[in-house]
Write a protein that holds these residues in place. Structure first.
Motif, PDB file in Angstrom:
ATOM      1  N   THR A 223       0.835  -1.201   0.000  1.00 13.74           N
ATOM      2  CA  THR A 223       0.000   0.000   0.000  1.00 13.74           C
ATOM      3  C   THR A 223       0.870   1.252   0.000  1.00 13.74           C
ATOM      4  O   THR A 223       0.380   2.360   0.156  1.00 13.74           O
ATOM      5  N   PRO A 232      -7.173   1.866   3.091  1.00 11.06           N
ATOM      6  CA  PRO A 232      -6.330   2.297   1.971  1.00 11.06           C
ATOM      7  C   PRO A 232      -7.123   2.477   0.683  1.00 11.06           C
ATOM      8  O   PRO A 232      -7.953   1.637   0.322  1.00 11.06           O
ATOM      9  N   ALA A 235      -3.694   0.146  -3.703  1.00 15.88           N
ATOM     10  CA  ALA A 235      -2.770  -0.936  -3.386  1.00 15.88           C
ATOM     11  C   ALA A 235      -2.214  -1.502  -4.684  1.00 15.88           C
ATOM     12  O   ALA A 235      -2.861  -1.444  -5.735  1.00 15.88           O
ATOM     13  N   THR A 368      -2.629  -1.461   6.098  1.00 12.17           N
ATOM     14  CA  THR A 368      -1.495  -1.577   5.171  1.00 12.17           C
ATOM     15  C   THR A 368      -1.149  -3.037   4.949  1.00 12.17           C
ATOM     16  O   THR A 368      -1.427  -3.898   5.795  1.00 12.17           O
TER      17      THR A 368
END
Length: 512
Positions: A223, A232, A235, A368
């Motif tokens: 990410t 997020p 990615a 992440t």
């Protein structure tokens, strides 16, 4: 709504309105100066002089510089935190705290995140509402009281102290550093949430899964600069092409022409494989010359405490990879576990759904993902009510990890934070909001974590107003096109000035 103001307070707000109008263009310009600094914490570049990285320190310096230019006794404390004081007759402090660090921009912006835009009465840019705009208006509220004190020829009964944080988005170590060295204010509020007033915050539980060593198809999964406390928005996944020529040295390494042929063959194989993969909404598929294929997912980011309406880019790539057979069995086990976490932000897919009367339901998101050597790491962020404990969360995460031969380690544990909603502080600030705006509303709790939870007597107090309708093109905190209306900030200044005036009249010793 019945107005609870005295004639003196009515006159105070009239002067406040004139002050806000007189200073408004300067306030907007100062917010723009702070927004222009990409003050994201970067521990990889931290030094003793820049403990949160150079850009985060630049943001802190700019905040301290503004406080000094406004006439306050201000200082940068070793790059950890800033202070700005308006001295009173007593060293007892009424505190405010804002932060100059911001989360990374992510994707989806239609304007530059580092160049504030002013459009139709709104300010757009990273930090305009979280938390650079609030810092500027709070410092100008202090300026209002400085001018009033000079005009009256009498100092304030208490000292006003502004604290300027620099790593709120990644753990609030700045406040821990400060409280190890300085006494906490008698009361403090942070301008980093919503009105009318928040009296409690969910517990925060952050940690990271690390897979066992993996063999398979994933070259990279990342990410990049996404924050662990955000869903997020983008990615990247890079995978090998099944049966790509040259992958195991099939051609002679002694032959330059054979090597070139292998490279061409690998590139062709990547192009064919990419072309064979089905199109998917929000996913871009690109062959790479080295014989791999890169998939980039663009989702909908947002704050980890408010996952409703977001779409995790990590989850998009996992779902696509599982459906299209891009992962090996060992990779798949770990990523199926991740999928269960991502698919149900209320924790229901991993037996964590719970709620209480004060805070409502638990939330959990994956922030992440990274590939480090032959292992995958996945960070998680849970905001939890009083109906579950940190230990129970840890045991559940460790059980999930053990099922796929992974490990789990915590990185942040904060218990739920509650103050008495019927106590003098909350009722005083709630009344100040009602009287300054004419709006109704009750004290509430939140899933986000603010600086308030780090102090013995504190609350989060605006500046976002739930009564305000925001156009679709104005983004939220932590999201693309982060924005705030100028009227929202002006109204917040009005509330803060009335609230501070009432706090200055209280016996703060009774709060201890």
């Amino acid at each position: 709504m019945t107005n609870g103001m005295t004639p003196r307070e009515t006159e105070l707000l009239a002067r406040a309105d004139a002050f806000i109008q007189e200073n408004w263009e300067d306030i907007v310009a100062e917010i723009g100066k702070l927004v222009a600094i990409p003050s994201v914490v970067d521990y990889d570049r931290a030094t003793p002089l820049d403990p949160n990285g150079p850009e985060a320190h630049d943001g802190l310096r700019a905040g301290v510089d503004l406080a000094q230019r406004l006439g306050f006794d201000a200082a940068d404390l070793e790059g950890q935190i800033g202070i700005a004081d308006l001295k009173g007759t007593s060293d007892t402090q009424i505190g405010m705290i804002c932060h100059t660090d911001v989360v990374a921009p992510g994707v989806g912006w239609t304007v530059s995140p580092w160049e504030m835009q002013r459009r139709d009465g709104y300010l757009l840019g990273r930090g305009v509402i979280d938390d650079k705009g609030p810092l500027v208006i709070s410092l100008y509220c202090m300026k209002f009281f400085a001018e009033a004190s000079r005009s009256a020829g009498t100092p304030l009964p208490y000292t006003l102290r502004m604290l300027i944080g620099t790593n709120e988005e990644v753990g609030m170590d700045d406040v821990a550093w400060y409280l190890d060295r300085y006494e906490a204010p008698a009361f403090l509020f942070t301008s980093d949430a919503d009105f009318p007033i928040c009296y409690g915050e969910k517990g925060s539980f952050h940690g990271e899964f690390t897979s066992a060593p993996l063999t398979g198809n994933i070259v990279d999964f990342t990410t990049r600069d996404s924050a662990t406390n955000a869903v997020p928005s983008r990615a990247w996944l890079t995978v090998t092409v099944p049966g790509a020529a040259g992958a195991d040295g099939a051609a002679s390494s002694d032959s330059a022409s054979a090597g070139a042929a292998d490279a061409v063959g690998a590139a062709d194989a990547a192009a064919r494989f990419a072309a064979s993969l089905p199109a998917a909404d929000g996913i871009k598929i690109t062959p790479v010359q080295d014989g791999t294929v890169q998939l980039v997912a663009t989702g909908v980011g947002g704050h980890a405490s408010l996952p409703e309406g977001t779409r995790s880019a990590i989850g998009m790539l996992i779902d696509y990879g599982l459906v299209n057979g891009l992962f090996s069995p060992s990779e798949q086990d770990f990523l199926v576990m991740a999928k269960r976490i991502i698919a149900a932000p209320d924790g229901s897919a991993i037996n964590l759904a719970t709620c209480d009367d004060a805070f409502g339901p638990l939330t959990i998101v994956a922030g992440t993902i990274h590939k480090v050597a032959d292992r995958l790491t996945l960070s998680v962020d849970s905001r939890y009510p009083t109906s579950i404990t940190c230990q129970e969360l840890l045991e559940r995460m460790q059980s999930l990890a053990a099922d796929v031969q992974a490990t789990f380690e915590t990185s942040l544990l904060m218990d739920p934070f509650l103050v008495d909603p019927e106590g003098p502080i909350i009722t005083t600030l709630l009344a100040a909001y009602h009287d300054a705006t004419g709006f109704d509303g009750e004290a509430f709790t939140i899933g986000g974590g603010t600086y308030a939870r780090k102090f013995p007597c504190a609350s989060s107090f605006g500046p976002v107003d739930p009564h305000e309708e925001t156009p679709d093109w104005v983004g939220p905190m932590h999201g693309a096109d982060e924005g705030v209306s100028e009227e929202c900030l002006k109204r917040a200044m009005r509330v803060y000035i009335l609230a501070i005036a009432r706090l200055l009249e209280m016996d703060l010793a009774t709060l201890k």
